[in-house]
Scaffold this motif. Structure first.
Motif, PDB file in Angstrom:
ATOM      1  N   ILE A  88     -29.272  38.192   0.679  1.00 31.29           N
ATOM      2  CA  ILE A  88     -30.193  36.256   0.754  1.00 31.29           C
ATOM      3  C   ILE A  88     -29.844  35.881   1.816  1.00 31.29           C
ATOM      4  N   LEU A  89     -28.996  35.407   2.175  1.00 32.34           N
ATOM      5  CA  LEU A  89     -28.776  34.135   3.320  1.00 32.34           C
ATOM      6  C   LEU A  89     -28.839  35.107   4.815  1.00 32.34           C
ATOM      7  N   ASN A  90     -28.782  37.101   4.569  1.00 32.33           N
ATOM      8  CA  ASN A  90     -28.805  37.645   5.928  1.00 32.33           C
ATOM      9  C   ASN A  90     -30.887  37.855   6.505  1.00 32.33           C
ATOM     10  N   GLY A  91     -31.113  37.283   5.123  1.00 33.55           N
ATOM     11  CA  GLY A  91     -33.023  37.819   5.323  1.00 33.55           C
ATOM     12  C   GLY A  91     -33.496  38.298   4.900  1.00 33.55           C
ATOM     13  N   LYS A  92     -32.962  39.385   3.487  1.00 33.98           N
ATOM     14  CA  LYS A  92     -33.127  40.726   2.926  1.00 33.98           C
ATOM     15  C   LYS A  92     -33.805  40.429   2.088  1.00 33.98           C
ATOM     16  N   ASP A  93     -35.176  40.992   2.006  1.00 38.55           N
ATOM     17  CA  ASP A  93     -36.424  40.421   1.062  1.00 38.55           C
ATOM     18  C   ASP A  93     -35.742  41.451  -0.372  1.00 38.55           C
ATOM     19  N   PHE A  94     -34.618  42.082  -0.077  1.00 36.06           N
ATOM     20  CA  PHE A  94     -35.067  43.167  -1.241  1.00 36.06           C
ATOM     21  C   PHE A  94     -33.145  43.191  -1.749  1.00 36.06           C
ATOM     22  N   LEU A  95     -32.848  43.736  -2.839  1.00 36.95           N
ATOM     23  CA  LEU A  95     -31.172  44.739  -2.696  1.00 36.95           C
ATOM     24  C   LEU A  95     -31.061  45.974  -2.756  1.00 36.95           C
ATOM     25  N   VAL A  96     -30.029  46.303  -2.402  1.00 40.28           N
ATOM     26  CA  VAL A  96     -29.533  48.191  -3.163  1.00 40.28           C
ATOM     27  C   VAL A  96     -28.771  47.614  -4.079  1.00 40.28           C
ATOM     28  N   PHE A  97     -28.981  48.870  -4.798  1.00 37.58           N
ATOM     29  CA  PHE A  97     -27.534  48.431  -6.266  1.00 37.58           C
ATOM     30  C   PHE A  97     -27.284  49.483  -5.826  1.00 37.58           C
ATOM     31  N   THR A  98     -25.693  49.786  -6.096  1.00 38.57           N
ATOM     32  CA  THR A  98     -24.895  51.282  -6.182  1.00 38.57           C
ATOM     33  C   THR A  98     -23.793  50.946  -7.125  1.00 38.57           C
ATOM     34  N   LEU A  99     -23.678  52.534  -7.940  1.00 38.97           N
ATOM     35  CA  LEU A  99     -22.877  52.625  -8.897  1.00 38.97           C
ATOM     36  C   LEU A  99     -22.004  53.740  -8.198  1.00 38.97           C
ATOM     37  N   PHE A 100     -20.819  53.441  -8.692  1.00 39.38           N
ATOM     38  CA  PHE A 100     -19.991  54.543  -7.383  1.00 39.38           C
ATOM     39  C   PHE A 100     -18.542  54.539  -8.617  1.00 39.38           C
ATOM     40  N   GLU A 101     -17.865  55.680  -8.364  1.00 34.80           N
ATOM     41  CA  GLU A 101     -17.061  55.900  -8.517  1.00 34.80           C
ATOM     42  C   GLU A 101     -15.619  54.805  -7.666  1.00 34.80           C
ATOM     43  N   ALA A 102     -14.838  54.278  -8.927  1.00 33.47           N
ATOM     44  CA  ALA A 102     -13.690  53.046  -8.444  1.00 33.47           C
ATOM     45  C   ALA A 102     -12.775  54.378  -7.803  1.00 33.47           C
ATOM     46  N   ASN A 103     -11.678  53.469  -6.652  1.00 32.62           N
ATOM     47  CA  ASN A 103     -10.777  54.209  -6.927  1.00 32.62           C
ATOM     48  C   ASN A 103      -9.729  52.895  -6.100  1.00 32.62           C
ATOM     49  N   GLU A 104      -8.901  52.849  -5.276  1.00 32.84           N
ATOM     50  CA  GLU A 104      -7.353  52.301  -5.051  1.00 32.84           C
ATOM     51  C   GLU A 104      -8.034  51.522  -3.611  1.00 32.84           C
ATOM     52  N   GLN A 105      -8.924  51.515  -2.966  1.00 28.85           N
ATOM     53  CA  GLN A 105      -9.531  51.207  -2.022  1.00 28.85           C
ATOM     54  C   GLN A 105     -10.932  50.034  -2.025  1.00 28.85           C
ATOM     55  N   VAL A 106     -11.223  49.212  -1.273  1.00 32.05           N
ATOM     56  CA  VAL A 106     -12.384  48.304  -2.243  1.00 32.05           C
ATOM     57  C   VAL A 106     -14.273  48.875  -1.761  1.00 32.05           C
ATOM     58  N   ASP A 107     -14.377  49.550  -2.493  1.00 35.65           N
ATOM     59  CA  ASP A 107     -15.891  50.166  -2.775  1.00 35.65           C
ATOM     60  C   ASP A 107     -16.120  51.048  -2.102  1.00 35.65           C
ATOM     61  N   SER A 108     -15.180  51.611  -2.105  1.00 32.35           N
ATOM     62  CA  SER A 108     -14.994  52.854  -1.180  1.00 32.35           C
ATOM     63  C   SER A 108     -15.064  54.259  -1.564  1.00 32.35           C
ATOM     64  N   GLY A 109     -15.206  54.315  -3.376  1.00 34.26           N
ATOM     65  CA  GLY A 109     -14.963  55.520  -4.065  1.00 34.26           C
ATOM     66  C   GLY A 109     -17.199  56.348  -4.163  1.00 34.26           C
ATOM     67  N   GLU A 110     -16.531  57.526  -4.735  1.00 34.52           N
ATOM     68  CA  GLU A 110     -17.849  58.254  -4.178  1.00 34.52           C
ATOM     69  C   GLU A 110     -19.346  57.967  -4.929  1.00 34.52           C
ATOM     70  N   ILE A 111     -20.400  58.045  -4.875  1.00 35.05           N
ATOM     71  CA  ILE A 111     -21.334  57.457  -5.094  1.00 35.05           C
ATOM     72  C   ILE A 111     -22.186  58.169  -6.031  1.00 35.05           C
ATOM     73  N   TYR A 112     -22.687  57.746  -7.231  1.00 30.27           N
ATOM     74  CA  TYR A 112     -23.684  58.398  -8.022  1.00 30.27           C
ATOM     75  C   TYR A 112     -24.864  58.595  -7.868  1.00 30.27           C
ATOM     76  N   LYS A 113     -25.732  57.278  -7.849  1.00 28.54           N
ATOM     77  CA  LYS A 113     -26.557  56.842  -7.634  1.00 28.54           C
ATOM     78  C   LYS A 113     -27.530  55.232  -6.639  1.00 28.54           C
ATOM     79  N   LYS A 114     -28.029  55.170  -6.044  1.00 28.25           N
ATOM     80  CA  LYS A 114     -28.769  53.518  -5.555  1.00 28.25           C
ATOM     81  C   LYS A 114     -30.108  53.371  -5.910  1.00 28.25           C
ATOM     82  N   LEU A 115     -30.170  51.953  -6.206  1.00 29.70           N
ATOM     83  CA  LEU A 115     -31.427  51.261  -6.581  1.00 29.70           C
ATOM     84  C   LEU A 115     -31.609  50.287  -5.689  1.00 29.70           C
ATOM     85  N   LYS A 116     -33.540  50.345  -5.110  1.00 33.44           N
ATOM     86  CA  LYS A 116     -33.616  49.558  -4.561  1.00 33.44           C
ATOM     87  C   LYS A 116     -34.630  48.626  -5.207  1.00 33.44           C
TER      88      LYS A 116
END
Length: 214
Positions: A88-116
């Motif tokens: 939002i601070l970067n001026g985005k007028d939308f958000l994208v939500f990503t559902l993914f499989e967690a692993n030991e590295q931050v936010d790097s797992g395989e993606i199941y779904k995205k929603l804008k």
């Protein structure tokens, strides 16, 4: 199924918004354990990590067949902390939500779904958090209902990272207009990290809310 729900952030929106979500899981016949720390995780089919501050260890991940996270950025862009505020601070007028499989590295797992999700630019912090909760719970429920037949794909592209925000990030600049800083006012929390400014050596707290009379 046996399901763990982990939220290690005591100040998270999860604790104010999750009643209906948890009741829905139980209504569907699942055994649900709500955890406030990784040490409370038990053997389960699925663990969902919601609004967590810490990465779950390899040992913690091994307790479930699947470990999922709903992260509010277009991964691999926007890994890390406070993506909603930064977007939002970067001026985005939308958000994208990503559902993914967690692993030991931050936010790097395989993606199941995205929603804008589109924003109208007037949403303040509480509304934004309620929207985040609604989308998060919806995507997790959808994943659980399809399990174990969920398809996934690897993250593609160069990752970017957001740093953790602190109370100091809520400081207003007296040399800028309200309009120029409105997005900052949208993401401050009136109780936990309110907007503030300094004037003549004094610190002033500024809280924002909508007029709900119209």
């Amino acid at each position: 199924m046996n399901i763990n729900i982990l939220c290690d952030n005591k100040n998270s929106w999860f604790w104010k918004t999750s009643d209906t979500f948890l009741k829905e899981l139980k209504k569907l016949g699942h055994n649900v354990k709500v955890c406030q720390s990784e040490s409370e995780l038990i053997k389960a089919d699925i663990s969902a990590f919601i609004s967590c501050n810490k990465l779950v260890s390899k040992e913690g991940l091994s307790k479930s067949r699947s470990n999922i996270v709903c992260h509010p950025s277009d991964l691999p862009k926007g890994r890390g902390f406070s993506p909603v505020a930064w977007e939002i601070l970067n001026g985005k007028d939308f958000l994208v939500f990503t559902l993914f499989e967690a692993n030991e590295q931050v936010d790097s797992g395989e993606i199941y779904k995205k929603l804008k999700i589109e924003l109208n630019g007037s949403e303040l912090n509480e509304e934004i958090k309620n929207l985040q909760a609604e989308i998060t719970y919806s995507m997790i429920l959808d994943y659980i209902n399809k399990f174990p037949n969920n398809e996934s794909f690897k993250q593609k592209g160069k990752p970017t990272y957001y740093k953790k925000r602190s109370n100091l990030d809520s400081e207003l600049d007296l040399d800028k207009t309200i309009s120029q800083q409105f997005n900052l006012l949208r993401v401050v929390d009136n109780d936990l990290y309110p907007a503030f400014f300094y004037h003549k050596g004094k610190k002033y707290i500024l809280k924002i809310d909508k007029d709900h009379t119209d």
